[in-house]
Scaffold this active site. Structure first.
Site, PDB file in Angstrom:
ATOM      1  N   CYS A 166      -0.333 -20.812  -6.002  1.00 22.83           N
ATOM      2  CA  CYS A 166      -0.708 -20.119  -7.244  1.00 22.83           C
ATOM      3  C   CYS A 166      -1.590 -21.012  -8.121  1.00 22.83           C
ATOM      4  CB  CYS A 166       0.540 -19.661  -7.988  1.00 22.83           C
ATOM      5  SG  CYS A 166       1.854 -20.901  -8.071  1.00 22.83           S
TER       6      CYS A 166
HETATM    7  N1  LIG Z   1       6.968 -17.917  -6.520  1.00 23.38           N
HETATM    8  C1  LIG Z   1       5.647 -18.050  -6.585  1.00 23.38           C
HETATM    9  O1  LIG Z   1       5.016 -17.781  -7.636  1.00 23.38           O
HETATM   10  C2  LIG Z   1       4.876 -18.527  -5.383  1.00 23.38           C
HETATM   11  C3  LIG Z   1       3.475 -18.499  -5.433  1.00 23.38           C
HETATM   12  C4  LIG Z   1       2.753 -18.923  -4.308  1.00 23.38           C
HETATM   13  C5  LIG Z   1       3.417 -19.369  -3.177  1.00 23.38           C
HETATM   14  N2  LIG Z   1       4.775 -19.414  -3.166  1.00 23.38           N
HETATM   15  C6  LIG Z   1       5.424 -19.882  -1.933  1.00 23.38           C
HETATM   16  O2  LIG Z   1       5.905 -18.748  -1.232  1.00 23.38           O
HETATM   17  C7  LIG Z   1       7.126 -19.068  -0.560  1.00 23.38           C
HETATM   18  C8  LIG Z   1       8.230 -18.118  -1.060  1.00 23.38           C
HETATM   19  O3  LIG Z   1       8.362 -18.322  -2.463  1.00 23.38           O
HETATM   20  P1  LIG Z   1       9.421 -17.510  -3.323  1.00 23.38           P
HETATM   21  O4  LIG Z   1       9.166 -17.863  -4.748  1.00 23.38           O
HETATM   22  O5  LIG Z   1       9.425 -16.078  -2.907  1.00 23.38           O
HETATM   23  O6  LIG Z   1      10.786 -18.229  -2.825  1.00 23.38           O
HETATM   24  P2  LIG Z   1      12.290 -17.798  -3.072  1.00 23.38           P
HETATM   25  O7  LIG Z   1      12.351 -16.835  -4.221  1.00 23.38           O
HETATM   26  O8  LIG Z   1      13.091 -19.030  -3.152  1.00 23.38           O
HETATM   27  O9  LIG Z   1      12.674 -17.000  -1.713  1.00 23.38           O
HETATM   28  C9  LIG Z   1      12.812 -17.633  -0.477  1.00 23.38           C
HETATM   29  C10 LIG Z   1      13.149 -16.627   0.600  1.00 23.38           C
HETATM   30  O10 LIG Z   1      13.256 -17.299   1.855  1.00 23.38           O
HETATM   31  C11 LIG Z   1      14.529 -17.046   2.451  1.00 23.38           C
HETATM   32  N3  LIG Z   1      14.958 -18.288   3.095  1.00 23.38           N
HETATM   33  C12 LIG Z   1      15.197 -19.485   2.490  1.00 23.38           C
HETATM   34  N4  LIG Z   1      15.480 -20.433   3.399  1.00 23.38           N
HETATM   35  C13 LIG Z   1      15.441 -19.810   4.610  1.00 23.38           C
HETATM   36  C14 LIG Z   1      15.658 -20.253   5.949  1.00 23.38           C
HETATM   37  N5  LIG Z   1      15.971 -21.524   6.231  1.00 23.38           N
HETATM   38  N6  LIG Z   1      15.537 -19.349   6.963  1.00 23.38           N
HETATM   39  C15 LIG Z   1      15.228 -18.060   6.700  1.00 23.38           C
HETATM   40  N7  LIG Z   1      15.011 -17.583   5.432  1.00 23.38           N
HETATM   41  C16 LIG Z   1      15.114 -18.456   4.412  1.00 23.38           C
HETATM   42  C17 LIG Z   1      15.446 -16.603   1.308  1.00 23.38           C
HETATM   43  O11 LIG Z   1      16.394 -15.698   1.858  1.00 23.38           O
HETATM   44  P3  LIG Z   1      17.961 -15.636   1.474  1.00 23.38           P
HETATM   45  O12 LIG Z   1      18.196 -16.672   0.403  1.00 23.38           O
HETATM   46  O13 LIG Z   1      18.210 -14.228   1.007  1.00 23.38           O
HETATM   47  O14 LIG Z   1      18.667 -15.928   2.761  1.00 23.38           O
HETATM   48  C18 LIG Z   1      14.464 -15.879   0.388  1.00 23.38           C
HETATM   49  O15 LIG Z   1      14.304 -14.549   0.813  1.00 23.38           O
HETATM   50  C19 LIG Z   1       7.437 -20.540  -0.874  1.00 23.38           C
HETATM   51  O16 LIG Z   1       6.994 -21.340   0.176  1.00 23.38           O
HETATM   52  C20 LIG Z   1       6.624 -20.805  -2.144  1.00 23.38           C
HETATM   53  O17 LIG Z   1       6.231 -22.144  -2.283  1.00 23.38           O
HETATM   54  C21 LIG Z   1       5.520 -18.984  -4.237  1.00 23.38           C
END
Ligand SMILES: NC(=O)c1ccc[n+]([C@@H]2O[C@H](COP(=O)([O-])OP(=O)(O)OC[C@H]3O[C@@H](n4cnc5c(N)ncnc54)[C@H](OP(=O)(O)O)[C@@H]3O)[C@@H](O)[C@H]2O)c1
Length: 362
Positions: A166
């Site tokens: 982002c």
């Molecule tokens: N948030 C932002 O604004 C943003 C922007 C750009 C990029 N990103 C990137 O996009 C990715 C996702 O971000 P997010 O903010 O959506 O993260 P998040 O809210 O922490 O969600 C992570 C997801 O991954 C799952 N998960 C976690 N560990 C896992 C594992 N070992 N095996 C399988 N599933 C697993 C979790 O599922 P459960 O907990 O339900 O099992 C949850 O659905 C990250 O790499 C982040 O750096 C985020």
């Protein structure tokens, strides 16, 4: 990795079938945003959603607002099963987790947009310095950095996109026209960045608690934030030599939204109106970049829920600095919206499909 057939031949819509999509990590903020965006995408059918902690529950049991919109059951991440149900994968897993899982989907013929940082850097050495040793270094050369405004043609031909972070999205869209136009020195660039709390993800953490973030603004990870090498990679490529920047992120007590104020030293005197014209020319064919008129400055509210990046500019005669303000929604242009834009390009769909949303106003 690159498939030379036209994208539309590989993944429709020529054969009248919908693209079958799976979202890994659908219970996180970016996964949830993908469900929101893809639910009314006319060429996509969401076939599978994964979660480890909520597996077995229906999606609306976890997110009641999605009743009647997406009623799929959340399932654990099993690549063999999922690759039979879907042929296009969005990985919304944390960095370091994604690189262990994405190769299995590529081997099974799926195309992947990875939203984590695992396929954004081209150098495994740099990845190792900022994260840990890469588990699939051979894929780093193949993966395309998914900023359509820079790499559109390569995105169309690849099977693996490393979707930009982002902060890098807002920073690069602010800086690239200046760097490529040789208007500023590549040395001494400063990106002062602010993000809403959803940027930290949905997993509970002390620093994201309401009482920690409400009514307060905090700078964090001074000199060490992991988005720094990604911004430097793309600026270095644009200017043809190594660029180092100062990047300072801040947490702002709001759900979503991200604003970067970038400062760069001008190599010659310019007028603000000429800067604005340069940016307008640079982005004239871009469907999701808007350049503001002189004297007006974007704010996160104007892009909330949209895939747009809004940019405002000024030249500070007293300090010889060019100032660029760039606003995005971290979950849309900063993550899931850009991921859909990349999917559209990879599949030969019109680039704006599913993304023509107006801003969510109060
Ligand atoms: N948030 C932002 O604004 C943003 C922007 C750009 C990029 N990103 C990137 O996009 C990715 C996702 O971000 P997010 O903010 O959506 O993260 P998040 O809210 O922490 O969600 C992570 C997801 O991954 C799952 N998960 C976690 N560990 C896992 C594992 N070992 N095996 C399988 N599933 C697993 C979790 O599922 P459960 O907990 O339900 O099992 C949850 O659905 C990250 O790499 C982040 O750096 C985020």
């Amino acid at each position: 990795m690159a498939d030379t057939r036209p994208a539309a031949v590989i993944n429709g819509p020529n054969d009248n079938t919908m693209l079958k999509v799976c979202i890994l990590g659908a219970t996180g903020y970016t996964g949830l945003e993908l469900v929101r965006l893809l639910s009314d995408h006319p060429q996509v059918e969401i076939k599978a959603l994964t979660s480890e902690k909520q597996a077995g529950k229906n999606f609306p049991e976890v997110f009641p607002g999605f009743q009647g919109i997406c009623d799929l059951k959340l399932q654990p991440l099993q690549s063999t099963k999922l690759a039979k149900e879907a042929n296009f994968i969005f990985s919304c897993l944390p960095h370091k987790e994604s690189m262990a899982i994405v190769p299995a989907f590529l081997e099974k013929g799926c195309r992947v947009v990875d939203l984590s940082a695992d396929f954004r850097l081209h150098s495994s050495k740099t990845y190792g310095e900022w994260y840990e040793p890469h588990k699939a270094p051979e894929l780093l050369k193949e993966a395309v950095y998914g900023l359509p405004e820079v790499h559109r043609e390569a995105i169309k031909k690849t099977s693996l996109v490393g979707n930009p972070g982002c902060y890098p999205t807002a920073s690069l869209l602010a800086l690239l026209p200046l760097i490529q136009g040789r208007l500023v020195s590549p040395d001494g660039i400063v990106c002062d960045a602010k993000s809403g709390i959803s940027g930290a993800g949905r997993s509970p953490a002390l620093e994201s608690l309401f009482c920690e973030v409400n009514d307060s603004v905090t700078a964090y990870k001074l000199t060490t934030h992991r988005h720094t090498p990604e911004i430097e990679q793309e600026l270095s490529k644009a200017v043809g030599r190594e660029v180092k920047i100062t990047f300072t992120p801040h947490l702002i007590p709001m759900d979503r939204g991200l604003l970067v104020t970038a400062y760069a030293h001008a190599l010659r005197k310019v007028e603000t109106k000429d800067l604005i014209q340069l940016f307008k020319n640079h982005y004239k064919k871009e469907p999701f970049v808007v350049i503001y008129p002189e004297g007006t400055i974007p704010s996160t509210k104007s892009v909330r829920g949209t895939n747009f990046c809004h940019i405002g500019l000024a030249f500070n005669e007293r300090t010889n600095q060019i100032i660029v303000v760039s606003a995005i929604d971290n979950l849309v242009k900063g993550a899931s919206g850009q991921a859909v834009q990349n999917m559209n390009l990879m599949c030969g769909f019109p680039e704006k499909t599913g993304l023509e949303k107006s801003p969510l106003q109060p």
